[in-house]
Write an enzyme that holds these catalytic residues in place. Structure first.
Site, PDB file in Angstrom:
ATOM      1  N   HIS A 193      47.320  49.650  47.026  1.00 54.27           N
ATOM      2  CA  HIS A 193      46.982  48.739  48.123  1.00 54.27           C
ATOM      3  C   HIS A 193      45.587  48.995  48.665  1.00 54.27           C
ATOM      4  O   HIS A 193      44.887  48.092  49.068  1.00 54.27           O
ATOM      5  CB  HIS A 193      48.036  48.770  49.228  1.00 54.27           C
ATOM      6  CG  HIS A 193      48.451  50.134  49.619  1.00 54.27           C
ATOM      7  ND1 HIS A 193      49.703  50.622  49.361  1.00 54.27           N
ATOM      8  CD2 HIS A 193      47.785  51.121  50.215  1.00 54.27           C
ATOM      9  CE1 HIS A 193      49.782  51.856  49.803  1.00 54.27           C
ATOM     10  NE2 HIS A 193      48.634  52.175  50.320  1.00 54.27           N
ATOM     11  N   CYS A 504      31.400  27.966  23.825  1.00 50.62           N
ATOM     12  CA  CYS A 504      32.313  28.789  24.620  1.00 50.62           C
ATOM     13  C   CYS A 504      32.467  30.199  24.055  1.00 50.62           C
ATOM     14  O   CYS A 504      33.351  30.925  24.453  1.00 50.62           O
ATOM     15  CB  CYS A 504      33.678  28.106  24.743  1.00 50.62           C
ATOM     16  SG  CYS A 504      34.497  27.862  23.172  1.00 50.62           S
TER      17      CYS A 504
END
Lengths: 590, 90
Positions: A193, A504
């Site tokens: 976290h 790409c």
């Protein structure tokens, strides 16, 4: 005192120089005693009060966060809240108090230990959950002992907080007014976290240093390099100055890139390119948009097929495409159909042929497996009714395969319409990544709405080299004359047919090649979001004309070495600093 | 008074991780009936986040939801909605 450098995990990028503020989060000593039968009910009441208080405290912390801080760490607080009232915790504590007659603090400690036993310590996800349970248990015990208040001393602005570990509540307290410069913990992984919050708030952080909190003292100078996971303790004045300068450079660069975000990728002579992203997961969308992505040039759908035992249904595809179109807010999204086969097949099937790279892959595999292909095509035409979706077929070898794939798409469209569902025929393109397709690009261009050059495969197939094979990887050269000639003829074929052409592959996102690509006259470059600003900077500083001149010059050369030398020299002359790793802030010293 | 059983497939990419676990537990706790989740022979109480987390259900995994009690039907509908939404994720 000589400086020491600790290596941890890069949890949140950026550099900070500041003074250490250690946070003491030593475990409480949990008291242990026997309770009498008469005391049992009092103990259980204390438990209820401590849990209620803990919930209130978490609610208070939650209120300090703003919604803009990201939902993820609010979620961690919700997880803790749910854990505080979890029957497996509360019932076990009650049982221990009633049956074993231990005090409630000790019962909490025992119950926490038991729950943690159910979480596998070798798995990062469960390691994080173990620390969540610890945190919850600790909070209850602190409240039982009257020490639950969070009225900790606040660090002076600009401090670097160093702790063994930080709970989400600690993190919230330190960060909600943005006064902390960086964060260092001994424990934790990049998905902890602490790391998540630091990234959300864009504060540099290094976790998993092992011993920062015992090595550094309050007031010591520290340097934190969150991009490389480095913490320098007691840096010399020279080191501090170096890092401070790097921090300033980085901030200037970020400011420039942010400024670039909303500016068009337009050359000084007015040629406008579209900068779009290659993505694999919806989670990448915010990063793409924040770097100025104008659409998705390559959505790799293979992910939908992985890690599941059955093929994704039409609804799975449809939901996924709709969500992506919504997230991109009306910008174009190019969905590439299933591009696996060969060595990577869904649901654990394996192709045991000798040469999977030349085997049943991509559109070939799809044409052979209509169940898989039609689910995807039907979903695409349905999603196209609601957004700016384009469809692209990978690895076509020539006109026949293009027609076969288009025929399947048309049939899927008719099926959907016959069912009375909303549908739209999306623009259709193909990847040019086989040399055969590049050579007949003029014919393919008459059949489709756009071409997209997949350079990674095109280079490998053109030169006949597997770049994973270390013996021949040196032959993988984007600037091989054969590659350049193919790129040029594909671009010309698209122009002659009046359709757009994009690139790409990795080449599109590498600023070294940008001027050459401008010379080719591509309409769209698709790359990873973070590469966009740097490439855009080159485009905005260049003219398409000088790109064409460079391209003409290098097409006269013979070897990839000569060509690369010429391109590097030109880029170094025109964009000083661009090729010296200036794009990323590297470690400045030792 | 009834007993209902239904299977749900985890559709979001990250699976039944911490945030979705908190969501299903919150949903389950709104009902009086007993709610169990079962996966690979492991059965847990859906009102316990610790239990839901131990399922470690990844994308594509199938979770059997068992509701038993007065409001089983409403509970199944509410929990089904949470599963089917992919927990609001992709």
């Amino acid at each position: 005192m000589a400086s020491t450098t600790l290596q941890g995990l890069p949890a949140s990028p950026g550099i900070a120089v500041g003074r250490c503020w250690t946070v003491d989060r030593r475990r409480l000593r949990t008291p242990r005693r026997k309770v009498t039968e008469q005391e049992v009910e009092t103990e259980l009441d204390r438990l209820d009060v401590a849990i209620d208080l803990s919930v209130q405290q978490l609610d208070g912390v939650r209120a300090k966060f703003q919604a803009s801080d990201g939902a993820e760490h609010l979620a961690i607080i919700d997880v803790h809240r749910a854990m505080l009232r979890d029957p497996s915790l509360v019932d076990e504590v009650r049982r221990l108090v009633r049956v074993e007659r231990v005090n409630v603090e000790w019962a909490v400690k025992r119950a926490v230990r038991k729950i943690k036993g159910a979480f596998d310590a070798d798995d990062e996800f469960f390691r994080e959950r173990r620390s969540d349970v610890d945190y919850v248990g600790e909070r209850i015990v602190k409240n039982l002992m009257g020490q639950g208040s969070d009225a900790a001393e606040m660090p002076p602005p600009g401090s670097i907080v160093v702790a063994r570990d930080l709970s989400p509540a600690d993190t919230a307290l330190f960060f909600h007014d943005r006064r902390v410069a960086a964060l260092v913990t001994d424990a934790g992984g990049v998905t902890s976290h602490t790391a998540i919050v630091a990234r959300a708030l864009e504060i540099p952080a290094v976790v998993g240093t092992g011993k920062a909190s015992t090595s550094a003292e309050r007031g010591d100078w520290l340097v934190v390099d969150g991009s490389h996971g480095l913490v320098v303790l007691n840096p010399s004045a020279a080191e501090r100055a170096e890092y401070e300068a790097a921090r300033v450079r980085q901030m200037e660069r970020e400011a420039e890139l942010t400024r670039l975000k909303d500016l068009p990728a337009e050359t000084v002579d007015g040629v406008r390119l579209r900068m779009v992203g290659n993505i694999e997961f919806g989670e990448e969308v915010p990063g793409l948009l924040s770097h100025g992505g104008e659409g998705v040039g390559l959505y790799r759908t293979e992910f939908l097929f992985m890690g599941r035992s059955e093929l994704p249904t039409e609804e799975d595809h449809y939901r996924d495409y709709r969500a992506l179109l919504d997230a991109m807010g009306g910008r174009p999204v190019t969905v590439r159909t299933f591009d696996l086969g060969g060595d990577k097949l869904p649901s654990g099937q394996k192709d045991h042929s000798e040469n999977p790279a030349l085997g049943l892959r991509a559109v070939r595999y799809c044409l052979r497996h209509p169940d898989l292909f039609y689910a995807q095509l039907r979903a695409a035409v349905r999603a196209a009714a609601h957004g700016n979706l384009r469809i692209m077929f990978p690895m076509v070898s020539g006109v026949a395969e293009v027609r076969a794939a288009k025929w399947a798409l048309a049939e899927a469209f008719e099926q959907v319409v016959a069912q009375g569902l909303p549908a739209r025929m999306p623009p259709v393109g193909v990847m040019v990544e086989l040399p055969s397709a590049a050579v007949v690009a003029d014919r393919i261009a008459r059949e489709v709405d756009f071409l997209s050059i997949g350079t990674n495969d095109l280079i490998q197939y053109a030169i006949g080299v597997d770049r994973q094979n270390m013996d021949v990887a040196y032959l993988y050269r984007p600037l091989h004359l054969a590659v350049l000639r193919m790129l040029k003829s594909v671009a010309e074929a698209a122009r002659a047919a009046g359709i757009s052409v994009s690139m790409c592959g990795e080449m599109a996102g590498e600023p070294l090649y940008t001027l050459v690509l401008l010379g080719l006259g591509l309409d769209e470059l698709s790359m990873n979001g973070p590469s966009i600003p740097e490439v855009k900077r080159v485009i905005r500083g260049a003219s398409a004309r000088e790109g064409r001149e460079l391209l003409d010059r290098i097409l006269d050369l013979n070897t990839a070495d000569d060509i690369e030398r010429e391109v590097r020299a030109e880029m170094a002359r025109r964009f000083p600093g661009l090729l010296e790793g200036g794009a990323r802030v590297g470690p400045v010293s030792g | 008074m009834g007993r209902l059983e239904r299977s749900f497939v985890i559709v979001n990419s990250l699976g039944l991780h911490a945030r979705p676990a908190a969501m299903v537990v919150q949903a389950s706790n709104r009902f009086r009936c007993e709610i169990q989740f079962e996966k690979d022979g492991l059965q847990i109480n859906a009102k316990s986040i610790m239990g839901v987390l131990t399922l470690a259900a990844a994308r594509g995994a199938s979770v059997l939801v068992i509701c038993e009690g007065d409001d089983a039907e409403q509970a199944m509908a509410a929990i089904g909605k949470v599963f089917e939404s992919g927990f609001g994720e992709r």
